[in-house]
Design a protein around this motif. Structure first.
Motif, short mmCIF file in Angstrom:
data_model
loop_
_atom_site.label_atom_id
_atom_site.label_comp_id
_atom_site.label_asym_id
_atom_site.label_seq_id
_atom_site.Cartn_x
_atom_site.Cartn_y
_atom_site.Cartn_z
N GLY A 10 -4.27 11.92 8.36
CA GLY A 10 -3.85 13.31 8.45
C GLY A 10 -3.12 13.58 9.76
O GLY A 10 -3.74 13.58 10.83
N GLY A 15 -5.40 15.96 13.65
CA GLY A 15 -5.13 14.52 13.65
C GLY A 15 -4.19 14.11 14.76
O GLY A 15 -4.41 13.10 15.44
N ALA A 337 -3.73 31.04 0.54
CA ALA A 337 -4.78 31.16 1.57
C ALA A 337 -4.38 30.40 2.83
O ALA A 337 -3.77 29.33 2.76
CB ALA A 337 -6.09 30.60 1.04
N GLU A 367 -10.14 21.26 9.87
CA GLU A 367 -10.54 22.16 8.78
C GLU A 367 -11.32 21.47 7.67
O GLU A 367 -11.95 22.15 6.86
CB GLU A 367 -9.26 22.79 8.23
N ASN A 379 -8.30 29.01 14.17
CA ASN A 379 -8.32 27.77 13.38
C ASN A 379 -7.58 26.65 14.09
O ASN A 379 -8.02 25.50 14.08
CB ASN A 379 -7.78 28.04 11.97
N PHE A 380 -6.46 27.00 14.73
CA PHE A 380 -5.79 25.95 15.52
C PHE A 380 -6.65 25.54 16.71
O PHE A 380 -6.73 24.36 17.04
CB PHE A 380 -4.40 26.39 15.97
P1 FDA Z 1 -3.84 20.31 8.48
O1 FDA Z 1 -3.82 20.94 7.15
O2 FDA Z 1 -3.01 20.88 9.57
O3 FDA Z 1 -3.45 18.77 8.36
C1 FDA Z 1 -3.98 17.93 7.38
C2 FDA Z 1 -3.01 16.80 7.14
O4 FDA Z 1 -3.62 15.85 6.27
C3 FDA Z 1 -1.72 17.25 6.48
O5 FDA Z 1 -0.61 16.78 7.21
C4 FDA Z 1 -1.79 16.63 5.08
O6 FDA Z 1 -0.51 16.24 4.58
C5 FDA Z 1 -2.67 15.42 5.32
N1 FDA Z 1 -3.36 14.96 4.13
C6 FDA Z 1 -4.06 15.70 3.26
N2 FDA Z 1 -4.52 14.90 2.26
C7 FDA Z 1 -4.09 13.65 2.53
C8 FDA Z 1 -4.24 12.41 1.87
N3 FDA Z 1 -4.89 12.31 0.71
N4 FDA Z 1 -3.66 11.30 2.41
C9 FDA Z 1 -2.96 11.40 3.58
N5 FDA Z 1 -2.78 12.55 4.25
C10 FDA Z 1 -3.36 13.67 3.74
N6 FDA Z 1 -4.17 28.94 12.08
C11 FDA Z 1 -4.06 29.48 13.31
O7 FDA Z 1 -4.95 29.26 14.15
N7 FDA Z 1 -2.97 30.25 13.64
C12 FDA Z 1 -1.97 30.50 12.75
O8 FDA Z 1 -0.95 31.14 13.10
C13 FDA Z 1 -2.12 29.99 11.43
N8 FDA Z 1 -1.18 30.29 10.48
C14 FDA Z 1 -1.29 29.72 9.24
C15 FDA Z 1 -0.32 30.02 8.27
C16 FDA Z 1 -0.40 29.44 7.02
C17 FDA Z 1 0.61 29.81 5.97
C18 FDA Z 1 -1.44 28.52 6.73
C19 FDA Z 1 -1.54 27.84 5.39
C20 FDA Z 1 -2.41 28.23 7.68
C21 FDA Z 1 -2.35 28.84 8.94
N9 FDA Z 1 -3.32 28.59 9.90
C22 FDA Z 1 -3.21 29.16 11.14
C23 FDA Z 1 -4.45 27.65 9.65
C24 FDA Z 1 -4.10 26.27 10.25
O9 FDA Z 1 -2.82 25.87 9.81
C25 FDA Z 1 -5.13 25.23 9.83
O10 FDA Z 1 -6.43 25.69 10.09
C26 FDA Z 1 -4.89 23.94 10.61
O11 FDA Z 1 -3.61 23.42 10.30
C27 FDA Z 1 -5.96 22.89 10.27
O12 FDA Z 1 -5.63 21.70 10.94
P2 FDA Z 1 -6.04 20.30 10.33
O13 FDA Z 1 -5.40 19.29 11.19
O14 FDA Z 1 -7.50 20.25 10.12
O15 FDA Z 1 -5.39 20.27 8.88
#
Ligand code: FDA
Length: 394
Positions: A10, A15, A337, A367, A379-380
Motif C-alpha cells: 500500500g 505506507g 465515504a 486506516e 485521518n492523515f
Molecule cells: P490509503 O487509502 O491512503 O492507501 C492505501 C493504499 O493501498 C492505496 O494506494 C491502495 O491502492 C493500496 N491497496 C489497497 N488494496 C491493495 C491491494 N490488494 N494490493 C496492493 N495495494 C492495495 N483525511 C484527512 O485527514 N484529511 C483530508 O483532507 C481527507 N480528505 C479525504 C477526501 C476523500 C475524497 C477521501 C476518500 C478520503 C479523505 N481523507 C482525508 C481520508 C484519508 O484519505 C485516509 O484516511 C488516508 O488516505 C488513509 O491512509 P492509508 O495509507 O491507511 O490508506
C-alpha cells in the motif's frame, strides 16, 4: 529469490511514511501497490488541497474500540512533527476553521514530500503489482508479487479501508489479518453524506445547493456545529459527515438550524420593532430565501405581518428550526465515504510498535486498523503517526 528487509503493501499515506522511515534507517525496503501511482487518495483529499493535519489532535478525535490505542503513536509522532516536515520541504499551507491545515497550492505537494522522503533512502517501488500467497516463514514472510516469489523479514499492511473502491480500495488488509488469526471488527462507511426517504427528498428538492450553519445531534448525544449542505441526493456538509461516524441505521438526527440564538426571541423582538414586517422577510434575515420557503411550507404558516402571528405559531416554528428531527434513509456508502469505521482489531496490535502481538514481523498501519478520525485532518495524522512508528520498528 529477491529478499527485502521490509515489504510495505500500500503506497498511500501510511505506507509511504513507513517506507521512507524504514529506508532512512538503512532497511532494504520495497513498497508495492496495485494502483498505477502512489497516494491517489491524498491527491483528491481536502478538495485537492489535502487537509494534512490539525493544530489540535488528541485521542478524543478518534473512534476506536480501544480508545487509548492511538495515544502512543500520536505522542511518538505528533502533528507538530508533521508540520515541521511540511515546513522542511517548503510546502506552503494555511489554517482553516477548527485548526485544520491545508496546502496553499495542491495536495500534490504532500505526495511529492513523501516521495522525496523515500528518495532520501533507496526505496524500491512497484506499482500495478498484485500481492498473493502470503505465508509466514521462520524468519519472516514469503509472498508473490505479480507471480514472482519474494521474501521479507517484516511485512507492513497499509492497504487502507473500503472507501472509494474507484481509487483502488480493497478488503485485502482485512483478509490478510483474518488469514493470520486477527479479529476484524465490522466495517461501515463513515464521514459520508446521508441519503433521505423519498418524501424528504421531494420536500428539499428545491433547496439543493443551500448551505447553512447548524448543530446536528445524534441519538447517542454526539453533537457537531458546522455547515449543513442540502444536495439532490440528501444531506451533506461537514456537520453531516462528522455525525455520520456516530449515526446508526434507523436512527434520527436532530438539526438545530439556529444554534446560537432562540428563534422565538428573535421573532418576538422583530415583531416589537417591525410589526408590519412579514414572516418571510423576517426569516430571510436569518436563513437563505429558498430554505425559508421550505420552513414556512412545512408548518403551513401564513406569510402575514408579524403582528398578525401569535406566540403559538412562533413556538411551532421555533420547535421546527431548533429541533428538526430527520431520519436518514441511509448513507451514500463507500462510493463517496472519506473513511471506513471498524477494521483490524487494535487489541491484537501493539500500540507502541504497530506490530501484531502474536505474529512477529507483521505490522498494520493507517486506516486498515479500527481507528477512524473525525473530519479535519485527523485521518492523515493517524496515517503519518502510525506509519512513522512502524517505520522505526520494522
Ligand atoms: P490509503 O487509502 O491512503 O492507501 C492505501 C493504499 O493501498 C492505496 O494506494 C491502495 O491502492 C493500496 N491497496 C489497497 N488494496 C491493495 C491491494 N490488494 N494490493 C496492493 N495495494 C492495495 N483525511 C484527512 O485527514 N484529511 C483530508 O483532507 C481527507 N480528505 C479525504 C477526501 C476523500 C475524497 C477521501 C476518500 C478520503 C479523505 N481523507 C482525508 C481520508 C484519508 O484519505 C485516509 O484516511 C488516508 O488516505 C488513509 O491512509 P492509508 O495509507 O491507511 O490508506
Amino acid at each position: 529469490m529477491t529478499e527485502y528487509d521490509v515489504i510495505v503493501i500500500g503506497a498511500g499515506a501510511a505506507g509511504l511514511m513507513c517506507a521512507a522511515q524504514a529506508g532512512q534507517r538503512g532497511r532494504r525496503v520495497l513498497v508495492v501497490d496495485h494502483a498505477k501511482k502512489p497516494g491517489r487518495k491524498i491527491l483528491i483529499s481536502g478538495g485537492g488541497r489535502c487537509n494534512f493535519t490539525n493544530y489540535d489532535v488528541t485521542a478524543n478525535n478518534f473512534l476506536c474500540e480501544n480508545p487509548h490505542f492511538v495515544k502512543s503513536a500520536l505522542a511518538q509522532y505528533s502533528q507538530w512533527d508533521f508540520i515541521g516536515l511540511v515546513a522542511t520541504h517548503g510546502v506552503a499551507y494555511h489554517e482553516r476553521d477548527h485548526g485544520q491545515l491545508f496546502c496553499d497550492d495542491s495536495a500534490k505537494d504532500i505526495v511529492n514530500l513523501l516521495l522525496a522522503e523515500c528518495d532520501q533512502a533507496t526505496i524500491n517501488q512497484r506499482y500495478r503489482c498484485e500481492v498473493h500467497d502470503i505465508e509466514q516463514e521462520e524468519a519472516g514472510f514469503r509472498l508473490k508479487l505479480n507471480g514472482e516469489p519474494v521474501r521479507c523479514q517484516s511485512l507492513v499492511v497499509a492497504t487502507g479501508g473500503l472507501s472509494m473502491p474507484k481509487l483502488g480500495a480493497t478488503p485485502f488488509g482485512y483478509q490478510l489479518a483474518e488469514q493470520f488469526g486477527l479479529k476484524v471488527l465490522p466495517t461501515r462507511a463513515a464521514l459520508v453524506p446521508y441519503t433521505l426517504h423519498q418524501e424528504d427528498k421531494t420536500r428539499f428538492a428545491d433547496i439543493s445547493g443551500v448551505s447553512v450553519p447548524c448543530s446536528i445531534t445524534t441519538e447517542s448525544g454526539v453533537c457537531f456545529s458546522e455547515n449543513l449542505l442540502f444536495t439532490h441526493r440528501g444531506l451533506s456538509g461537514p456537520a453531516v459527515l462528522q455525525t455520520s461516524s456516530f449515526w446508526q441505521p434507523g436512527e434520527a438526527v436532530t438539526i438545530d438550524l439556529l444554534p446560537s440564538e432562540s428563534l422565538k426571541d428573535v421573532l418576538v423582538a422583530m415583531r416589537d420593532k417591525h410589526p408590519n414586517q412579514t414572516l418571510k422577510t423576517s426569516l430571510s434575515r436569518l436563513f437563505p430565501k429558498r430554505l425559508v420557503e421550505v420552513l414556512i411550507a412545512r408548518d403551513s404558516l401564513p406569510d402575514k405581518p408579524l403582528k398578525q402571528l401569535d406566540d403559538k405559531q412562533f413556538d411551532q416554528l421555533h420547535h421546527y428550526v431548533h429541533q428538526w428531527s430527520i431520519a436518514p434513509n441511509g448513507t451514500e456508502g463507500y462510493r463517496t465515504a472519506e473513511v471506513t469505521l471498524g477494521g483490524v482489531d487494535t487489541h491484537a496490535v501493539s500500540s507502541k510498535t504497530l506490530e501484531a502481538r502474536d505474529i512477529p514481523g507483521l505490522y498494520f498501519i493507517g486506516e486498515v486498523l479500527d481507528v477512524t478520525g473525525w473530519l479535519g485532518g485527523y485521518n492523515f495524522q493517524w496515517a503519518w503517526s502510525s506509519g512513522w512508528v512502524a517505520g522505526q520498528h520494522v
